[in-house]
Design an enzyme around this catalytic site. Structure first.
Site, PDB file in Angstrom:
ATOM      1  N   SER A  18       3.940  -2.396  -3.969  1.00 63.49           N
ATOM      2  CA  SER A  18       3.595  -1.201  -2.732  1.00 63.49           C
ATOM      3  C   SER A  18       2.778  -0.098  -3.419  1.00 63.49           C
ATOM      4  O   SER A  18       1.809   0.003  -2.989  1.00 63.49           O
ATOM      5  CB  SER A  18       4.525  -1.161  -2.334  1.00 63.49           C
ATOM      6  OG  SER A  18       4.186  -0.200  -1.326  1.00 63.49           O
TER       7      SER A  18
ATOM      8  N   LYS B  87       3.304  13.411  16.193  1.00 65.18           N
ATOM      9  CA  LYS B  87       1.970  12.889  16.192  1.00 65.18           C
ATOM     10  C   LYS B  87       1.309  12.717  18.154  1.00 65.18           C
ATOM     11  O   LYS B  87       2.494  12.420  18.579  1.00 65.18           O
ATOM     12  CB  LYS B  87       2.509  11.850  15.454  1.00 65.18           C
ATOM     13  CG  LYS B  87       2.715  12.449  14.056  1.00 65.18           C
ATOM     14  CD  LYS B  87       2.339  10.674  13.239  1.00 65.18           C
ATOM     15  CE  LYS B  87       2.641  11.492  11.814  1.00 65.18           C
ATOM     16  NZ  LYS B  87       3.095  10.167  11.143  1.00 65.18           N
TER      17      LYS B  87
ATOM     18  N   GLU C 259       9.139  13.128  -1.281  1.00 65.03           N
ATOM     19  CA  GLU C 259       9.088  12.731  -0.031  1.00 65.03           C
ATOM     20  C   GLU C 259      10.473  13.338   1.075  1.00 65.03           C
ATOM     21  O   GLU C 259      11.000  12.538   1.071  1.00 65.03           O
ATOM     22  CB  GLU C 259       8.188  11.916   0.624  1.00 65.03           C
ATOM     23  CG  GLU C 259       7.687  12.466   2.355  1.00 65.03           C
ATOM     24  CD  GLU C 259       7.274  11.213   2.868  1.00 65.03           C
ATOM     25  OE1 GLU C 259       6.022  11.604   3.752  1.00 65.03           O
ATOM     26  OE2 GLU C 259       7.655  10.632   3.014  1.00 65.03           O
TER      27      GLU C 259
END
Length: 241
Positions: A58, A121, A148
């Site tokens: 990934s 968002k 993160e």
């Protein structure tokens, strides 16, 4: 090309190990915070904690898609979501409280913070995102590694999970009527968050009030208290002399 592929596989083993250790470091910090709140403040703002690590495939697919240089320093500098921690809280106020508690630690360097709770968002997504750097201590020395951290409420997490499934179901091209329904659901989730926080405050008082409450003390019998008191008097006497 074969030599390049062999080198990539060889280097990625240690590279991924550093990120796995960084996840462990942050999980330890969150566990300590969780236990502290539960035992000293008599209130635990953390409901659930999960972690994830991107696969090498990934990561390299993202590198190729974004056009980054396929070197470990370039990947380390440009791909900031290799290691991730998600913290789910009961209330919105808790998300900011946990963010402050985690990022104020002296060995945590804050790279960036995005407040999608205050400014959601366009699709309705809400969460606190923090890109932090923590040291991973290896035999060769300390290595700074990016992690993160996402902090959200239970309602936000439920919405994000559903949106994620719909997004991949339609390969990113979500029909307009479903996108509108998701946006409306995000508004309903926010109303639920605010209502539940209000109900909690009505029953238990403001969340910040828990810090003013003294922690529960162990039960001590009278004889043990007398012995400890006598020892404390003796210690004070020695200090005075």
């Amino acid at each position: 090309m074969l030599e390049f592929a062999h080198q990539i596989r060889e280097d990625f083993g240690r590279f991924m190990m550093e990120y796995r250790f960084a996840v462990d470091e942050v999980l330890t910090k969150v566990t300590i915070l969780r236990e502290e709140f539960r035992h000293l403040h008599r209130y635990n703002p953390i409901e659930h904690v999960t972690s994830r690590l991107k696969t090498p495939e990934s990561i390299l697919e993202k590198v190729a898609r974004r056009g980054y240089a396929p070197t470990l320093p370039s990947i380390r500098a440009n791909v900031t979501d290799i290691a991730g921690i998600r913290i789910t809280c009961a209330f919105m106020a808790d998300t900011y409280r946990i963010l402050d508690a985690l990022t104020s630690q002296h060995d945590v360097r804050v790279v960036a913070v995005k407040d999608y709770i205050a400014e959601p968002k366009p699709n309705g997504y809400k969460s606190l995102h923090a890109i932090i750097e923590v040291p991973v201590f290896l035999s060769t020395g300390a290595v700074p590694v990016i992690v993160e951290v996402q902090i959200r409420t239970i309602a936000m997490d439920f919405w994000a999970s559903l949106e994620h499934k719909i997004f991949y179901k339609y390969d990113g091209e979500v029909p307009e009527h479903l996108a509108a329904e998701l946006a409306a659901a995000a508004g309903a989730a926010e109303q639920l968050d605010r209502r539940m926080e209000q109900l909690h405050a009505e029953v238990h008082g403001p969340i910040d009030a828990y810090d003013a409450e003294p922690p529960s003390l162990p039960r001590l019998d009278d004889q043990l208290l007398q012995r400890l008191w006598a020892l404390s008097l003796g210690t004070e006497g020695r200090r005075d002399s």
